[in-house]
Design an enzyme around this catalytic site. Sequence first.
Site, PDB file in Angstrom:
ATOM      1  N   GLU A  43       0.851  -1.183   0.000  1.00 63.48           N
ATOM      2  CA  GLU A  43       0.000   0.000   0.000  1.00 63.48           C
ATOM      3  C   GLU A  43       0.895   1.244   0.000  1.00 63.48           C
ATOM      4  O   GLU A  43       1.942   1.267   0.647  1.00 63.48           O
ATOM      5  CB  GLU A  43      -0.884  -0.019   1.244  1.00 63.48           C
ATOM      6  CG  GLU A  43      -1.867   1.133   1.336  1.00 63.48           C
ATOM      7  CD  GLU A  43      -2.649   1.133   2.640  1.00 63.48           C
ATOM      8  OE1 GLU A  43      -3.786   1.636   2.650  1.00 63.48           O
ATOM      9  OE2 GLU A  43      -2.116   0.639   3.664  1.00 63.48           O
ATOM     10  N   LYS A 115     -10.421   0.277  -1.776  1.00 62.08           N
ATOM     11  CA  LYS A 115     -10.458  -0.066  -0.350  1.00 62.08           C
ATOM     12  C   LYS A 115     -11.791   0.337   0.298  1.00 62.08           C
ATOM     13  O   LYS A 115     -12.221   1.488   0.194  1.00 62.08           O
ATOM     14  CB  LYS A 115      -9.295   0.627   0.363  1.00 62.08           C
ATOM     15  CG  LYS A 115      -9.097   0.217   1.819  1.00 62.08           C
ATOM     16  CD  LYS A 115      -7.876   0.943   2.387  1.00 62.08           C
ATOM     17  CE  LYS A 115      -7.576   0.542   3.818  1.00 62.08           C
ATOM     18  NZ  LYS A 115      -6.442   1.342   4.360  1.00 62.08           N
ATOM     19  N   CYS A 158      -4.623  -3.564   3.575  1.00 59.35           N
ATOM     20  CA  CYS A 158      -4.261  -3.141   4.927  1.00 59.35           C
ATOM     21  C   CYS A 158      -5.367  -3.334   5.985  1.00 59.35           C
ATOM     22  O   CYS A 158      -5.560  -4.432   6.482  1.00 59.35           O
ATOM     23  CB  CYS A 158      -3.781  -1.693   4.897  1.00 59.35           C
ATOM     24  SG  CYS A 158      -2.803  -1.210   6.357  1.00 59.35           S
TER      25      CYS A 158
END
Length: 272
Positions: A43, A115, A158
Amino acid sequence: MKSYLAAAVQMTSKPDLGKNLVEAEELIELAVHKGAELVSLPENFAFLGQEVDKIAQAREIADKSEQFLKKMAQRFQITILGGGFPVPVADNPEKAYNTAVLVTPDGQQAVHYQKVHLFDVNVPDGNTYQESSTVMAGERIPPIYDSEKLGKLGLSICYDVRFPEFYRYLSHLGADVLFIPAAFTAFTGKDHWQVLLQARAIENTCYVIAPAQTGNHYERRYTHGHAMIIDPWGVILADAGNAPGVAIAEINPDRLQQVRQQMPSLQHRVFV
């Protein structure tokens, strides 16, 4: 699906797009020279700096990141994951999608993911993160990318790692390999990073490939490091430690089948 080597790249990205892409290229080349056919970047691989600067440069970061991934895939004839970079929101100039992109050796985008879980957290070390201030949350889990050679690949980013239902859904779609690229904070990472990755691997009997950021990026922004590749039994196959580098390990379909036969928990699910 065949046996192959995968690489989880570990970087210390800075608020400098050009230098970050140079570092990424060097680490990709290192991974390829070690035999990796599937390479993943963390990321924020292209830019890790203040949120206001990220938004101001979002269009340039997005364009150059996409060009870079295509170039690397074609040059080295690999499948590559860009684990997260800002892509501007068309009708909201103050926000971007945190986007992961998987590119095949012909330079084509196979699948992308925006995300969905945003990191809005007051960390006990005194740092406050408000990802939603500049990032627009995605609204859907990406489809599985079904590769004849590499298996069925599922994407995440993440903070998603703290939401097991996300990975259960990817597993339900047939995932063999779960990508978890991250810029995990140093404070939370020391206690949670490894155990969360192992949990996602074990409960879904999948390989986990987790490229990571490490070290100091700017001011008080520190990340944990320890990019990892973990097998479906939860065994850590490779750990990049604290310095920039690559974690490389074999993704083996026979091992995947063995674990799923020994522990057929996915077949025993009651609530799907």
